[in-house]
Motif scaffolding. Sequence first.
Motif, PDB file in Angstrom:
ATOM      1  N   LEU A 145       0.830  -1.206   0.000  1.00 56.31           N
ATOM      2  CA  LEU A 145       0.000   0.000   0.000  1.00 56.31           C
ATOM      3  C   LEU A 145       0.864   1.254   0.000  1.00 56.31           C
ATOM      4  CD1 LEU A 145      -2.576  -1.294   2.615  1.00 56.31           C
ATOM      5  CD2 LEU A 145      -3.080  -0.833   0.196  1.00 56.31           C
ATOM      6  N   THR A 146       1.948   1.234   0.764  1.00 52.12           N
ATOM      7  CA  THR A 146       2.876   2.370   0.799  1.00 52.12           C
ATOM      8  C   THR A 146       3.510   2.588  -0.569  1.00 52.12           C
ATOM      9  OG1 THR A 146       3.345   2.015   3.148  1.00 52.12           O
ATOM     10  CG2 THR A 146       4.981   3.260   1.880  1.00 52.12           C
ATOM     11  N   SER A 147       3.922   1.512  -1.213  1.00 51.02           N
ATOM     12  CA  SER A 147       4.528   1.608  -2.537  1.00 51.02           C
ATOM     13  C   SER A 147       3.539   2.170  -3.567  1.00 51.02           C
ATOM     14  CB  SER A 147       5.017   0.218  -2.975  1.00 51.02           C
ATOM     15  OG  SER A 147       5.524   0.259  -4.284  1.00 51.02           O
ATOM     16  N   LEU A 148       2.285   1.707  -3.502  1.00 53.29           N
ATOM     17  CA  LEU A 148       1.270   2.237  -4.419  1.00 53.29           C
ATOM     18  C   LEU A 148       1.039   3.727  -4.166  1.00 53.29           C
ATOM     19  CD1 LEU A 148      -1.307  -0.699  -4.331  1.00 53.29           C
ATOM     20  CD2 LEU A 148       0.224  -0.096  -6.227  1.00 53.29           C
ATOM     21  N   ALA A 149       1.043   4.126  -2.901  1.00 52.62           N
ATOM     22  CA  ALA A 149       0.873   5.541  -2.562  1.00 52.62           C
ATOM     23  C   ALA A 149       2.048   6.361  -3.080  1.00 52.62           C
ATOM     24  CB  ALA A 149       0.724   5.706  -1.055  1.00 52.62           C
ATOM     25  N   ARG A 150       3.248   5.818  -2.939  1.00 53.26           N
ATOM     26  CA  ARG A 150       4.434   6.522  -3.420  1.00 53.26           C
ATOM     27  C   ARG A 150       4.374   6.673  -4.943  1.00 53.26           C
ATOM     28  NH1 ARG A 150       7.856   3.429  -1.083  1.00 53.26           N
ATOM     29  NH2 ARG A 150       8.008   4.682   0.802  1.00 53.26           N
ATOM     30  N   PRO A 175       3.570   8.856   1.967  1.00 51.69           N
ATOM     31  CA  PRO A 175       3.096   7.511   1.634  1.00 51.69           C
ATOM     32  C   PRO A 175       3.247   6.501   2.763  1.00 51.69           C
ATOM     33  CG  PRO A 175       5.127   8.014   0.441  1.00 51.69           C
ATOM     34  CD  PRO A 175       4.671   9.282   1.092  1.00 51.69           C
ATOM     35  N   GLU A 176       4.265   6.665   3.610  1.00 49.09           N
ATOM     36  CA  GLU A 176       4.449   5.734   4.727  1.00 49.09           C
ATOM     37  C   GLU A 176       3.269   5.814   5.694  1.00 49.09           C
ATOM     38  OE1 GLU A 176       6.855   3.515   5.503  1.00 49.09           O
ATOM     39  OE2 GLU A 176       8.158   3.905   3.785  1.00 49.09           O
ATOM     40  N   GLU A 177       2.906   7.028   6.050  1.00 47.62           N
ATOM     41  CA  GLU A 177       1.780   7.208   6.976  1.00 47.62           C
ATOM     42  C   GLU A 177       0.478   6.731   6.341  1.00 47.62           C
ATOM     43  OE1 GLU A 177       0.078   7.859  10.522  1.00 47.62           O
ATOM     44  OE2 GLU A 177       2.222   8.017  10.083  1.00 47.62           O
ATOM     45  N   LEU A 178       0.312   7.015   5.047  1.00 53.25           N
ATOM     46  CA  LEU A 178      -0.897   6.561   4.361  1.00 53.25           C
ATOM     47  C   LEU A 178      -0.952   5.041   4.321  1.00 53.25           C
ATOM     48  CD1 LEU A 178      -3.480   7.299   2.860  1.00 53.25           C
ATOM     49  CD2 LEU A 178      -2.152   7.236   0.734  1.00 53.25           C
ATOM     50  N   GLY A 179       0.194   4.384   4.093  1.00 52.99           N
ATOM     51  CA  GLY A 179       0.222   2.919   4.084  1.00 52.99           C
ATOM     52  C   GLY A 179      -0.286   2.337   5.393  1.00 52.99           C
ATOM     53  N   PHE A 180       0.146   2.919   6.519  1.00 48.83           N
ATOM     54  CA  PHE A 180      -0.344   2.476   7.829  1.00 48.83           C
ATOM     55  C   PHE A 180      -1.849   2.708   7.957  1.00 48.83           C
ATOM     56  CE2 PHE A 180       4.107   2.534   9.320  1.00 48.83           C
ATOM     57  CZ  PHE A 180       4.104   1.384  10.096  1.00 48.83           C
ATOM     58  N   ALA A 181      -2.312   3.886   7.544  1.00 51.58           N
ATOM     59  CA  ALA A 181      -3.736   4.222   7.663  1.00 51.58           C
ATOM     60  C   ALA A 181      -4.596   3.293   6.814  1.00 51.58           C
ATOM     61  CB  ALA A 181      -3.954   5.678   7.266  1.00 51.58           C
ATOM     62  N   LEU A 182      -4.149   3.007   5.608  1.00 52.31           N
ATOM     63  CA  LEU A 182      -4.913   2.121   4.727  1.00 52.31           C
ATOM     64  C   LEU A 182      -4.970   0.701   5.295  1.00 52.31           C
ATOM     65  CD1 LEU A 182      -3.567   3.365   1.287  1.00 52.31           C
ATOM     66  CD2 LEU A 182      -5.811   3.873   2.301  1.00 52.31           C
TER      67      LEU A 182
END
Length: 196
Positions: free
Chosen positions: A134-139, A146-153
């Motif tokens: 998820l972090t990689s897709l956000a990046r 993207p790191e924080e978004l990966g955790f949230a997702l």
Amino acid sequence: MDGLSPGGRRLLDVATEVFYAEGIRATGVDTLVDRAGVSKPTLYAQFGSKENLVAAVLDQRRRRRQEVMTSFLAESDARGVDRILAVFDWLAQGHGREGFRGCPFTNAAVELPDPAHPARAVIASYKDWLRETLTSLARQAGVPDPEELGFALLMLIDGANARVVVAGDRTAMHRARAAAARLIGCSDDHDAVPAT
């Protein structure tokens, strides 16, 4: 798992089905060997213990899940943030399947509180992989932090899976997808809170 005998393979397949449908702690060795049509010595020769069989079941699930999701993303036409949301769509399909009773990794973690249990490393490995994906897709989509978004997702996904177990809510992953879309579209300071 490579190197399993036909009896070991049957045992792994039966354990995969029974642990998920009926629970790990609720399923004894006698039940497993009886349903697989093998002897107890087969279980111990192939896996060493019930604990190692649980870890093998989850590791097989982890590898299959990662392969299927990776293939899904490789074949998807979605781009940018739509690739992130496509993960939620893919997971929602699983929620619609008969017999779905939540994430097998989360369910197992609840049943296996001992951090030294061999299955715990497998569970952590899968959850880390999903968060990193998820972090990689956000990046790739150029989303801020993207790191924080990966955790949230990942928390949204885990929450949707919990809703199935707690309330039988088969629409939870669709709601999580909508919350993810709002979260991705919120301001850079992440002050917006998705509706529940």
